[in-house]
Design a protein around this motif. Structure first.
Motif: not given
Length: 208
Positions: A3-8, A66-76, A79-81
């Motif tokens: 599985m391929d995930f968006e990171l940041g 914990l952080t909003p930046e991480t949560v935003e990536v997880a939410r994307r 959606g990706r899957f």
């Protein structure tokens, strides 16, 4: 787990040992109840919770970080899957923002890849880890187990009897991990999961 995930820059990049943990969780849940309820704590990119939802039909996952930046990536990534109907991402300090949602005593598995490197090592031989990834993903306090202490104790509020807590830990932390689980006295069993070199890197514990 193919599985391929968006990171940041604000998100931990999954390692091989986390894939090991994911496979152990999927195997355990595959032999458990239908449509299990799972909490993915310290979810990062959401990789563990999403992998579970993809591999366990009907699984309902609550992913927390914990952080909003991480949560935003997880939410994307959710959606990706196309898993928005079964994976919910919540921001908060460990379990604080999923309390009082009717999950207490109802969860089949809590899975977590917590920070487990001591604060001192992050300013010494492990400082390079902070060049591209956030401190919150690595810093486990003075001894590297600060989050483990809270996780092992607080997960008991949410797990049903027989529910599983599965989590990663650092090389050489197996004795500390076993001591924490034993001292908590809420778990009936605990087993280690070993990497390809025979080093224990994760634990799976069952609530009494």
């Amino acid at each position: 787990m193919e599985m391929d995930f968006e990171l940041g820059p604000n998100v931990l990049a999954p390692r091989e040992e986390t894939e090991l943990l994911g496979k152990v969780c999927v195997e355990h849940l595959a032999h458990g109840v239908a449509e299990p309820v799972v909490i993915d704590m310290c979810c990062g990119s959401g990789n563990l919770g999403i992998a579970i939802a993809r591999n366990i039909e009907g699984a309902r996952v609550y992913a927390c970080d914990l952080t909003p930046e991480t949560v935003e990536v997880a939410r994307r990534n959710v959606g990706r899957f196309s898993l928005g109907d079964r994976v919910t991402v919540v921001q908060g300090d460990l379990f604080e923002n999923i309390r009082n949602q009717g999950l207490e005593g109802m969860v089949d598995m809590v899975v977590c890849n917590p920070p487990y490197i001591s604060s001192g090592r992050l300013t010494a031989d492990r400082a390079h880890l902070l060049e591209h990834e956030p401190r919150e993903a690595f810093d486990g306090g003075p001894y590297g187990i600060a989050i483990h202490q809270r996780l092992i104790y607080d997960a008991l509020d949410f797990l049903r009897p027989g529910g599983a807590l599965a989590f990663e830990f650092g090389e050489g932390q197996e004795r500390q991990t076993l001591a924490l689980v034993t001292r908590t006295a809420g778990y009936s069993s605990a087993r280690f999961v070993f990497d390809v070199s025979g080093v224990p890197r994760a634990a799976l514990c069952l609530k009494r």
